[in-house]
Design an enzyme around this catalytic site. Structure first.
Site, PDB file in Angstrom:
ATOM      1  N   HIS A  75       1.007  -1.201   0.175  1.00  0.00           N
ATOM      2  CA  HIS A  75      -0.006   0.022  -0.046  1.00  0.00           C
ATOM      3  C   HIS A  75       1.005   1.298  -0.106  1.00  0.00           C
ATOM      4  CE1 HIS A  75      -4.104  -1.823   1.620  1.00  0.00           C
ATOM      5  NE2 HIS A  75      -3.389  -2.586   0.903  1.00  0.00           N
ATOM      6  N   TYR A 204      -8.981   5.086   7.738  1.00  0.00           N
ATOM      7  CA  TYR A 204      -9.173   5.391   9.345  1.00  0.00           C
ATOM      8  C   TYR A 204     -10.194   6.582   9.251  1.00  0.00           C
ATOM      9  CZ  TYR A 204      -4.786   3.046  10.618  1.00  0.00           C
ATOM     10  OH  TYR A 204      -3.954   2.183  10.592  1.00  0.00           O
ATOM     11  N   PRO A 296      -3.791  -0.057  19.040  1.00  0.00           N
ATOM     12  CA  PRO A 296      -3.697  -0.468  17.685  1.00  0.00           C
ATOM     13  C   PRO A 296      -3.936   0.420  16.511  1.00  0.00           C
ATOM     14  CG  PRO A 296      -5.720  -1.390  18.366  1.00  0.00           C
ATOM     15  CD  PRO A 296      -5.156  -0.587  19.690  1.00  0.00           C
ATOM     16  N   LYS A 300       1.311  -0.639  15.067  1.00  0.00           N
ATOM     17  CA  LYS A 300       2.553  -0.693  15.400  1.00  0.00           C
ATOM     18  C   LYS A 300       3.339  -1.750  16.267  1.00  0.00           C
ATOM     19  CE  LYS A 300       4.198   2.936  13.626  1.00  0.00           C
ATOM     20  NZ  LYS A 300       4.877   2.758  12.275  1.00  0.00           N
ATOM     21  N   TYR A 388       4.315   6.326  10.419  1.00  0.00           N
ATOM     22  CA  TYR A 388       3.339   5.234   9.799  1.00  0.00           C
ATOM     23  C   TYR A 388       4.334   4.217   9.313  1.00  0.00           C
ATOM     24  CZ  TYR A 388      -0.860   2.701   8.914  1.00  0.00           C
ATOM     25  OH  TYR A 388      -1.946   1.785   8.939  1.00  0.00           O
TER      26      TYR A 388
HETATM   27  P1  FAD Z   1       2.351 -12.171  21.144  1.00  0.00           P
HETATM   28  O1  FAD Z   1       2.218 -12.037  19.648  1.00  0.00           O
HETATM   29  O2  FAD Z   1       1.268 -11.868  22.111  1.00  0.00           O
HETATM   30  O3  FAD Z   1       3.111 -13.450  21.422  1.00  0.00           O
HETATM   31  C1  FAD Z   1       3.345 -14.083  22.726  1.00  0.00           C
HETATM   32  C2  FAD Z   1       3.360 -15.461  22.670  1.00  0.00           C
HETATM   33  O4  FAD Z   1       3.709 -16.032  23.935  1.00  0.00           O
HETATM   34  C3  FAD Z   1       2.241 -15.813  22.335  1.00  0.00           C
HETATM   35  O5  FAD Z   1       2.134 -16.915  21.316  1.00  0.00           O
HETATM   36  C4  FAD Z   1       1.575 -16.448  23.623  1.00  0.00           C
HETATM   37  O6  FAD Z   1       0.644 -17.757  23.455  1.00  0.00           O
HETATM   38  C5  FAD Z   1       2.870 -17.034  24.207  1.00  0.00           C
HETATM   39  N1  FAD Z   1       2.923 -17.063  25.784  1.00  0.00           N
HETATM   40  C6  FAD Z   1       2.075 -16.429  26.640  1.00  0.00           C
HETATM   41  N2  FAD Z   1       2.291 -16.645  27.814  1.00  0.00           N
HETATM   42  C7  FAD Z   1       3.203 -17.944  27.785  1.00  0.00           C
HETATM   43  C8  FAD Z   1       3.833 -18.512  28.768  1.00  0.00           C
HETATM   44  N3  FAD Z   1       3.375 -18.375  30.089  1.00  0.00           N
HETATM   45  N4  FAD Z   1       4.627 -19.589  28.609  1.00  0.00           N
HETATM   46  C9  FAD Z   1       4.816 -19.774  27.227  1.00  0.00           C
HETATM   47  N5  FAD Z   1       4.398 -18.955  26.118  1.00  0.00           N
HETATM   48  C10 FAD Z   1       3.539 -17.751  26.650  1.00  0.00           C
HETATM   49  N6  FAD Z   1       0.283  -4.579  15.621  1.00  0.00           N
HETATM   50  C11 FAD Z   1       1.059  -4.040  14.425  1.00  0.00           C
HETATM   51  O7  FAD Z   1       2.233  -3.926  14.197  1.00  0.00           O
HETATM   52  N7  FAD Z   1      -0.084  -3.645  13.211  1.00  0.00           N
HETATM   53  C12 FAD Z   1      -1.381  -3.986  13.419  1.00  0.00           C
HETATM   54  O8  FAD Z   1      -1.797  -3.640  12.382  1.00  0.00           O
HETATM   55  C13 FAD Z   1      -1.700  -4.363  14.683  1.00  0.00           C
HETATM   56  N8  FAD Z   1      -3.131  -4.520  14.888  1.00  0.00           N
HETATM   57  C14 FAD Z   1      -3.571  -5.251  15.900  1.00  0.00           C
HETATM   58  C15 FAD Z   1      -4.959  -5.500  16.118  1.00  0.00           C
HETATM   59  C16 FAD Z   1      -5.590  -5.916  17.016  1.00  0.00           C
HETATM   60  C17 FAD Z   1      -7.137  -6.313  17.233  1.00  0.00           C
HETATM   61  C18 FAD Z   1      -4.700  -6.360  18.174  1.00  0.00           C
HETATM   62  C19 FAD Z   1      -5.259  -7.352  19.426  1.00  0.00           C
HETATM   63  C20 FAD Z   1      -3.124  -6.167  18.036  1.00  0.00           C
HETATM   64  C21 FAD Z   1      -2.722  -5.627  17.071  1.00  0.00           C
HETATM   65  N9  FAD Z   1      -1.297  -5.337  16.804  1.00  0.00           N
HETATM   66  C22 FAD Z   1      -0.962  -4.723  15.791  1.00  0.00           C
HETATM   67  C23 FAD Z   1      -0.460  -5.625  17.831  1.00  0.00           C
HETATM   68  C24 FAD Z   1       0.278  -7.202  17.631  1.00  0.00           C
HETATM   69  O9  FAD Z   1      -0.612  -8.104  17.562  1.00  0.00           O
HETATM   70  C25 FAD Z   1       1.063  -7.385  18.837  1.00  0.00           C
HETATM   71  O10 FAD Z   1       1.879  -6.136  19.174  1.00  0.00           O
HETATM   72  C26 FAD Z   1       2.257  -8.509  18.633  1.00  0.00           C
HETATM   73  O11 FAD Z   1       1.364  -9.764  18.440  1.00  0.00           O
HETATM   74  C27 FAD Z   1       3.211  -8.689  19.650  1.00  0.00           C
HETATM   75  O12 FAD Z   1       4.096  -9.617  19.388  1.00  0.00           O
HETATM   76  P2  FAD Z   1       4.977 -10.461  20.433  1.00  0.00           P
HETATM   77  O13 FAD Z   1       5.461 -11.547  19.570  1.00  0.00           O
HETATM   78  O14 FAD Z   1       5.629  -9.570  21.455  1.00  0.00           O
HETATM   79  O15 FAD Z   1       3.655 -11.172  21.321  1.00  0.00           O
HETATM   80  C1  PHB Z   2      -5.595  -4.634  10.679  1.00  0.00           C
HETATM   81  O1  PHB Z   2      -5.656  -4.867   9.450  1.00  0.00           O
HETATM   82  O2  PHB Z   2      -5.792  -5.293  11.569  1.00  0.00           O
HETATM   83  C2  PHB Z   2      -5.054  -3.247  11.325  1.00  0.00           C
HETATM   84  C3  PHB Z   2      -4.913  -2.199  10.447  1.00  0.00           C
HETATM   85  C4  PHB Z   2      -4.448  -1.105  10.811  1.00  0.00           C
HETATM   86  C5  PHB Z   2      -4.377  -0.780  12.278  1.00  0.00           C
HETATM   87  C6  PHB Z   2      -4.830  -1.802  13.147  1.00  0.00           C
HETATM   88  C7  PHB Z   2      -5.248  -2.918  12.406  1.00  0.00           C
HETATM   89  O3  PHB Z   2      -4.201   0.402  12.654  1.00  0.00           O
END
Ligand code: FAD
Ligand code: PHB
Length: 394
Positions: A75, A204, A296, A300, A388
């Site tokens: 995009h 947005y 979100p 990021k 962004y």
């Molecule tokens: P996580 O993905 O949470 O991974 C942590 C892992 O640890 C999981 O698999 C979990 O099961 C595991 N775990 C937990 N506890 C334990 C334990 N005790 N023992 C062993 N394993 C464990 N971010 C963006 O950059 N762009 C976006 O567009 C965006 N949109 C989002 C939309 C939504 C609705 C949500 C909820 C989040 C969004 N995010 C977005 C945020 C993004 O999903 C998270 O920041 C990202 O998943 C972080 O990655 P991580 O590996 O740090 O943590």
């Molecule tokens: C998504 O596609 O899930 C999404 C896109 C933009 C955002 C958050 C989530 O800011």
């Protein structure tokens, strides 16, 4: 009891843990990963969708980008919609960079496949995960139960990549970490629908009924979000009500229509800004959502998790190759500089685009003026675009 020995024990197989283990592998550093959930659960969990250009480059460099290159949607801008009119922020023109829309679960799937094809040791469905002896000169140990067998992993370092609700951050002795937090008085109700996206780019939308977002996962799958109450009961939102609300909020210029289709997934997410400092306690190093959460609206969270482990992998490489711990000592400070910039951006996007319970007519006028400024001033558009698409990985 089974005893294992490795260099880096990684807790959590989300984007942070998986990218870290691949970066370490490419440097000849061994790791063992343990993940509380099943492989299938990790690969199907619907979350983020937007990848910064730096995240895309890194996934390509580490060999995890082949399917993303084929299926990811590049995009060149986003739309900010308010007062029923769309205003495009042109990333390519303003920054020379683009973003890629590709689901987080697809990134996770690609990374798990890659790690397992290289014989990585990943224990899915690890139970009762505990960490100990990571403070100061200790002998870091991870204990867990896997298929009814007790395991003990001895390692040089533990990488706490287990997300916001994980076990690593709460294992740090009280008083060691400083917490910074803001909880927002709203959440997002998100759906995945079997409908072609209604626009080529993300929208947005600021609306008097609340924020809405049009995103996508593929040419036939739309991802949509609505601002809602933080503890909204999803059961009180039948599909027809969700579509009616989306249609109202996303109303666009004459002739624009939001495509509808079967809802294949829906859920509510709370919104918070959260940081712990420092992101390290002795030989336990926190990365990704384990150390910080952003609302979100700036897309990021995943990107910040990847940026952390990029810094961490380079620090560990320097430690193992030269014995120099300077980069590891600087890890928290290096990451936090980016973390706070991203916190500011995510808070700003959230504040500009959502309706707040305690706001008055002045606040609403101010928000519209801000949107008008951001979309009409090149300097302001460029500020949004630069944040962004993401800062270079340091
Ligand atoms: P996580 O993905 O949470 O991974 C942590 C892992 O640890 C999981 O698999 C979990 O099961 C595991 N775990 C937990 N506890 C334990 C334990 N005790 N023992 C062993 N394993 C464990 N971010 C963006 O950059 N762009 C976006 O567009 C965006 N949109 C989002 C939309 C939504 C609705 C949500 C909820 C989040 C969004 N995010 C977005 C945020 C993004 O999903 C998270 O920041 C990202 O998943 C972080 O990655 P991580 O590996 O740090 O943590
Ligand atoms: C998504 O596609 O899930 C999404 C896109 C933009 C955002 C958050 C989530 O800011």
């Amino acid at each position: 009891m089974k005893t294992l020995r490795t260099q880096v024990g990684i807790v959590g197989a989300g984007p942070a843990g998986l990218v870290l283990s691949q970066l370490l592998h490419l440097q000849g550093i061994e790791s063992v990963m343990l993940e509380a959930r099943s492989r299938q659960y990790c690969e199907e969990r619907i979350r983020a969708g937007v990848l910064e250009h730096g995240t895309v480059d890194l996934l390509n460099q580490i060999g995890a980008g082949r399917r993303m290159q084929r299926e990811g949607m590049v995009h060149e801008g986003v739309e900010l919609r308010f007062n029923g009119q769309g205003h495009r922020i042109d990333f390519r023109e303003l920054t020379g960079k683009t973003i890629t829309v590709y689901g987080q679960h697809e990134v996770v799937k690609d990374l798990i496949n890659l790690r397992l094809s290289e014989q990585a040791q990943i224990f899915f469905e690890a139970e009762q995960v505990r960490i100990s002896e990571f403070e100061n000169a200790g002998n870091p140990t991870i204990r867990f139960l896997h298929h009814n067998e007790d395991y003990e992993v001895h390692c040089d370092f533990i990488a706490g990549c287990d997300g916001f609700h994980g076990v690593c951050r709460p294992s740090v002795p009280a008083g060691t970490l400083t917490l910074y937090e803001r909880i927002y008085p709203f959440g997002w109700l998100g759906i995945l629908a079997e409908a072609a996206p209604s626009a080529e780019e993300l929208i947005y939308c600021y609306h008097e009924r609340g924020f809405a977002l049009h995103s996508m996962r593929s040419p036939s799958i739309t991802r949509l979000y609505l601002q809602c109450n933080p503890n909204e009961d999803i059961a009180s939102w039948p599909d027809e009500k969700i579509w009616a609300e989306l249609q109202k909020r996303l109303e666009g210029p004459q002739g624009w229509l939001l495509n509808e289709g079967a809802v294949i997934q829906k859920g509510v997410t709370g919104m918070r800004s959260f940081v712990v400092e420092p992101m390290r306690c002795g030989k336990l190093i926190l990365a990704g959502d384990a150390a910080h959460i952003v609302p979100p609206t700036g897309a990021k969270g995943l990107n910040l998790a990847v940026a952390d482990v990029y810094v961490l992998a380079r620090a560990l490489e320097s430690h193992y190759k030269t014995g120099n711990g300077a980069l590891l000592d600087a890890y928290s400070e290096t990451c936090l500089r980016r973390v706070w910039k991203v916190q500011r951006f995510s808070w700003w996007m959230t504040s500009m685009l959502h309706r707040f319970k305690d706001e008055n007519r002045f606040d609403a006028k101010r928000q519209i003026a801000e949107l008008d400024y951001v979309t009409s001033s090149r300097a302001a558009s460029q500020t949004l675009a630069e944040n962004y698409v993401g800062f270079p990985l340091s």
